[in-house]
Design a protein around this motif. Structure first.
Motif, PDB file in Angstrom:
ATOM      1  N   PHE A  85       0.863  -1.167   0.000  1.00 17.63           N
ATOM      2  CA  PHE A  85       0.000   0.000   0.000  1.00 17.63           C
ATOM      3  C   PHE A  85       0.907   1.226   0.000  1.00 17.63           C
ATOM      4  CE2 PHE A  85      -4.008  -1.795   2.427  1.00 17.63           C
ATOM      5  CZ  PHE A  85      -4.064  -2.849   1.534  1.00 17.63           C
ATOM      6  N   ILE A  86       0.372   2.345  -0.467  1.00 15.51           N
ATOM      7  CA  ILE A  86       1.127   3.599  -0.315  1.00 15.51           C
ATOM      8  C   ILE A  86       0.467   4.411   0.783  1.00 15.51           C
ATOM      9  CG2 ILE A  86      -0.173   4.757  -2.165  1.00 15.51           C
ATOM     10  CD1 ILE A  86       2.448   6.321  -2.793  1.00 15.51           C
ATOM     11  N   ASP A  87       1.313   5.035   1.605  1.00 19.11           N
ATOM     12  CA  ASP A  87       0.844   5.776   2.767  1.00 19.11           C
ATOM     13  C   ASP A  87       0.859   7.261   2.421  1.00 19.11           C
ATOM     14  OD1 ASP A  87       1.923   6.278   6.193  1.00 19.11           O
ATOM     15  OD2 ASP A  87      -0.071   5.812   5.436  1.00 19.11           O
ATOM     16  N   THR A  88      -0.196   7.739   1.798  1.00 18.24           N
ATOM     17  CA  THR A  88      -0.266   9.132   1.373  1.00 18.24           C
ATOM     18  C   THR A  88      -1.708   9.487   1.005  1.00 18.24           C
ATOM     19  OG1 THR A  88       0.632  10.772  -0.169  1.00 18.24           O
ATOM     20  CG2 THR A  88       0.115   8.618  -1.094  1.00 18.24           C
ATOM     21  N   ALA A  89      -1.996  10.800   0.982  1.00 23.76           N
ATOM     22  CA  ALA A  89      -3.285  11.262   0.441  1.00 23.76           C
ATOM     23  C   ALA A  89      -3.037  12.113  -0.805  1.00 23.76           C
ATOM     24  CB  ALA A  89      -4.036  12.066   1.498  1.00 23.76           C
ATOM     25  N   ASN A  90      -1.798  12.049  -1.314  1.00 22.31           N
ATOM     26  CA  ASN A  90      -1.428  12.848  -2.498  1.00 22.31           C
ATOM     27  C   ASN A  90      -1.801  12.088  -3.764  1.00 22.31           C
ATOM     28  OD1 ASN A  90       0.592  13.435  -4.785  1.00 22.31           O
ATOM     29  ND2 ASN A  90       0.780  15.236  -3.439  1.00 22.31           N
ATOM     30  N   LEU A  91      -2.686  12.669  -4.568  1.00 18.87           N
ATOM     31  CA  LEU A  91      -3.205  11.961  -5.753  1.00 18.87           C
ATOM     32  C   LEU A  91      -2.121  11.700  -6.790  1.00 18.87           C
ATOM     33  CD1 LEU A  91      -6.635  13.762  -6.271  1.00 18.87           C
ATOM     34  CD2 LEU A  91      -6.179  11.613  -5.051  1.00 18.87           C
ATOM     35  N   ASP A  92      -1.225  12.668  -7.003  1.00 17.38           N
ATOM     36  CA  ASP A  92      -0.179  12.469  -8.026  1.00 17.38           C
ATOM     37  C   ASP A  92       0.733  11.304  -7.656  1.00 17.38           C
ATOM     38  OD1 ASP A  92       0.150  16.059  -8.637  1.00 17.38           O
ATOM     39  OD2 ASP A  92      -1.172  14.538  -9.554  1.00 17.38           O
ATOM     40  N   MET A  93       1.086  11.236  -6.364  1.00 18.82           N
ATOM     41  CA  MET A  93       1.957  10.130  -5.925  1.00 18.82           C
ATOM     42  C   MET A  93       1.236   8.795  -6.103  1.00 18.82           C
ATOM     43  SD  MET A  93       3.695  11.614  -2.465  1.00 18.82           S
ATOM     44  CE  MET A  93       4.765  13.066  -2.496  1.00 18.82           C
ATOM     45  N   ILE A  94      -0.051   8.762  -5.745  1.00 22.56           N
ATOM     46  CA  ILE A  94      -0.817   7.515  -5.884  1.00 22.56           C
ATOM     47  C   ILE A  94      -0.871   7.094  -7.347  1.00 22.56           C
ATOM     48  CG2 ILE A  94      -3.138   6.511  -5.690  1.00 22.56           C
ATOM     49  CD1 ILE A  94      -3.478   8.313  -3.149  1.00 22.56           C
ATOM     50  N   LYS A  95      -1.163   8.049  -8.226  1.00 17.59           N
ATOM     51  CA  LYS A  95      -1.264   7.731  -9.659  1.00 17.59           C
ATOM     52  C   LYS A  95       0.069   7.237 -10.217  1.00 17.59           C
ATOM     53  CE  LYS A  95      -5.009  11.011 -10.583  1.00 17.59           C
ATOM     54  NZ  LYS A  95      -5.235  12.447 -10.910  1.00 17.59           N
ATOM     55  N   GLU A  96       1.171   7.879  -9.781  1.00 16.70           N
ATOM     56  CA  GLU A  96       2.479   7.451 -10.307  1.00 16.70           C
ATOM     57  C   GLU A  96       2.790   6.015  -9.887  1.00 16.70           C
ATOM     58  OE1 GLU A  96       6.020   9.770  -9.463  1.00 16.70           O
ATOM     59  OE2 GLU A  96       7.256   8.050 -10.064  1.00 16.70           O
ATOM     60  N   ILE A  97       2.650   5.740  -8.597  1.00 16.15           N
ATOM     61  CA  ILE A  97       2.974   4.373  -8.127  1.00 16.15           C
ATOM     62  C   ILE A  97       1.983   3.379  -8.719  1.00 16.15           C
ATOM     63  CG2 ILE A  97       3.273   2.902  -6.107  1.00 16.15           C
ATOM     64  CD1 ILE A  97       5.435   5.122  -6.481  1.00 16.15           C
ATOM     65  N   ASP A  98       0.734   3.786  -8.902  1.00 20.31           N
ATOM     66  CA  ASP A  98      -0.259   2.888  -9.525  1.00 20.31           C
ATOM     67  C   ASP A  98       0.193   2.507 -10.940  1.00 20.31           C
ATOM     68  OD1 ASP A  98      -3.797   2.974 -10.384  1.00 20.31           O
ATOM     69  OD2 ASP A  98      -2.530   1.358  -9.605  1.00 20.31           O
ATOM     70  N   SER A  99       0.853   3.440 -11.617  1.00 17.95           N
ATOM     71  CA  SER A  99       1.305   3.147 -12.994  1.00 17.95           C
ATOM     72  C   SER A  99       2.410   2.088 -13.018  1.00 17.95           C
ATOM     73  CB  SER A  99       1.823   4.429 -13.666  1.00 17.95           C
ATOM     74  OG  SER A  99       3.096   4.793 -13.122  1.00 17.95           O
ATOM     75  N   TRP A 100       3.038   1.843 -11.861  1.00 20.76           N
ATOM     76  CA  TRP A 100       4.104   0.831 -11.806  1.00 20.76           C
ATOM     77  C   TRP A 100       3.518  -0.578 -11.830  1.00 20.76           C
ATOM     78  CZ3 TRP A 100       8.132   2.383  -7.449  1.00 20.76           C
ATOM     79  CH2 TRP A 100       8.629   3.657  -7.726  1.00 20.76           C
ATOM     80  N   GLY A 101       2.214  -0.717 -11.524  1.00 21.27           N
ATOM     81  CA  GLY A 101       1.589  -2.040 -11.552  1.00 21.27           C
ATOM     82  C   GLY A 101       1.816  -2.851 -10.290  1.00 21.27           C
ATOM     83  N   ILE A 102       2.197  -2.159  -9.192  1.00 26.92           N
ATOM     84  CA  ILE A 102       2.480  -2.934  -7.958  1.00 26.92           C
ATOM     85  C   ILE A 102       1.621  -2.466  -6.784  1.00 26.92           C
ATOM     86  CG2 ILE A 102       4.898  -3.408  -8.540  1.00 26.92           C
ATOM     87  CD1 ILE A 102       5.420  -1.032  -6.353  1.00 26.92           C
ATOM     88  N   LEU A 103       0.663  -1.572  -7.018  1.00 26.89           N
ATOM     89  CA  LEU A 103      -0.071  -0.952  -5.910  1.00 26.89           C
ATOM     90  C   LEU A 103      -1.307  -1.766  -5.539  1.00 26.89           C
ATOM     91  CD1 LEU A 103      -0.073   1.514  -4.020  1.00 26.89           C
ATOM     92  CD2 LEU A 103      -1.575   2.655  -5.683  1.00 26.89           C
ATOM     93  N   ASP A 104      -1.390  -2.128  -4.231  1.00 25.93           N
ATOM     94  CA  ASP A 104      -2.516  -2.961  -3.770  1.00 25.93           C
ATOM     95  C   ASP A 104      -3.519  -2.191  -2.913  1.00 25.93           C
ATOM     96  OD1 ASP A 104      -1.544  -5.570  -4.794  1.00 25.93           O
ATOM     97  OD2 ASP A 104       0.120  -5.154  -3.416  1.00 25.93           O
ATOM     98  N   THR A 161       2.586  -0.527   4.320  1.00 26.28           N
ATOM     99  CA  THR A 161       2.092   0.724   3.742  1.00 26.28           C
ATOM    100  C   THR A 161       3.260   1.696   3.733  1.00 26.28           C
ATOM    101  OG1 THR A 161       0.310   2.330   3.637  1.00 26.28           O
ATOM    102  CG2 THR A 161       1.078   1.729   5.871  1.00 26.28           C
ATOM    103  N   ILE A 162       3.684   2.055   2.526  1.00 23.18           N
ATOM    104  CA  ILE A 162       5.005   2.626   2.286  1.00 23.18           C
ATOM    105  C   ILE A 162       4.906   4.049   1.741  1.00 23.18           C
ATOM    106  CG2 ILE A 162       7.200   2.232   1.071  1.00 23.18           C
ATOM    107  CD1 ILE A 162       6.153  -0.712   0.610  1.00 23.18           C
ATOM    108  N   PRO A 163       5.657   4.986   2.306  1.00 26.09           N
ATOM    109  CA  PRO A 163       5.659   6.351   1.754  1.00 26.09           C
ATOM    110  C   PRO A 163       6.244   6.359   0.335  1.00 26.09           C
ATOM    111  CG  PRO A 163       6.538   6.326   3.996  1.00 26.09           C
ATOM    112  CD  PRO A 163       6.407   4.888   3.565  1.00 26.09           C
ATOM    113  N   TYR A 164       5.833   7.332  -0.439  1.00 24.23           N
ATOM    114  CA  TYR A 164       6.251   7.481  -1.844  1.00 24.23           C
ATOM    115  C   TYR A 164       7.768   7.458  -1.995  1.00 24.23           C
ATOM    116  CZ  TYR A 164       6.944   9.987  -6.305  1.00 24.23           C
ATOM    117  OH  TYR A 164       7.356  10.382  -7.555  1.00 24.23           O
ATOM    118  N   ASN A 165       8.463   8.253  -1.164  1.00 17.16           N
ATOM    119  CA  ASN A 165       9.927   8.358  -1.321  1.00 17.16           C
ATOM    120  C   ASN A 165      10.629   7.034  -1.022  1.00 17.16           C
ATOM    121  OD1 ASN A 165       9.152   8.793   1.432  1.00 17.16           O
ATOM    122  ND2 ASN A 165      11.261   9.409   1.880  1.00 17.16           N
TER     123      ASN A 165
END
Ligand code: G3P
Length: 217
Positions: free
Chosen positions: A4-23, A184-188
């Motif tokens: 999981f990603i630990d953030t409420a930032n939409l751009d970060m969520i979208k970027e990591i989602d594009s990697w195909g590993i976001l659950d 649940t992992i921060p973007y950085n």
């Protein structure tokens, strides 16, 4: 292990989602406040991006009645929204009711295996042990992770353990070693996990050797 990603930032969520590993995604009041918005608004936007993958939305009520009412409202935003409650007696009471209604609860601010065990007994779908904040005060958060996973496994709870408060990639490694269901992992930190200096060195060498024969790319 689920990421999981630990953030409420939409751009970060979208970027990591594009990697195909976001659950999934976890938010908390501080992360939402950082975005200058409110939890229901932002969670609705995140829920849409995630489809059927889970997103945690934290309640601010501190009594069971308020938590139940707020939790129902948050879950009504979208079926993949689960309710985050801070570990306390009132949250145990609320978890019993919400879980009986099919609303998943993520019990958060967990700092001991016994808190996790009580949350699991109350019917929590997830528990979030904060490994980083324990390390911050000089105790080994990874030991608490491993003990928590072991105890819930021993007694056959379906409750999933989310390693939270991740400060560096080694915490993700500790979570995997401990058998946590989720980190649940921060973007950085996600960005740090994907790269390694020896990988970069190897890519450069392959490119240089290729170009010796085939010319510059
Ligand atoms: O969102 C829950 C948890 O991951 C936050 O941890 O210690 O980085 O605020 P922290």
């Amino acid at each position: 292990m689920k990421f999981f990603i630990d953030t409420a930032n939409l751009d970060m969520i979208k970027e990591i989602d594009s990697w195909g590993i976001l659950d999934g995604v976890t938010t908390n009041p501080s992360l939402v406040a950082k975005e200058g918005t409110d939890t229901p608004t932002r969670v609705a936007e995140i829920a849409k991006i995630l489809g059927d993958r889970p997103v945690s939305a934290e309640c601010m009520s501190m009594d069971a009645e308020g938590m139940i009412a707020e939790g129902r409202k948050l879950h009504a935003i979208a079926p993949n929204v689960n309710v985050k409650l801070p570990m306390c007696v009132e949250s145990l009471k609320a978890t019993r009711v919400l879980s009986s209604e099919g609303i998943d609860v993520n019990m958060t601010l967990i700092f001991s295996p016994l808190q996790a065990l009580m949350a699991a007994k109350a019917g929590a779908a997830y528990v979030s042990p904060f490994v980083g904040r324990l390390d911050d005060i000089g105790t080994r958060g990874s030991d608490m992770l491993a003990e928590t996973v072991g105890i819930l496994y021993t007694y056959g709870f379906d409750t999933e353990v989310i390693a939270a408060s991740i400060r560096h990639p080694t915490h993700v490694l500790d979570a995997a070693d401990a058998g946590c269901d989720i980190a649940t992992i921060p973007y950085n930190i996600l960005k740090m996990m994907v790269s390694h200096p020896k990988t970069d060195e190897g890519i450069a060498k392959f490119k240089a050797d290729y170009e010796k024969v085939n010319g510059p790319q």
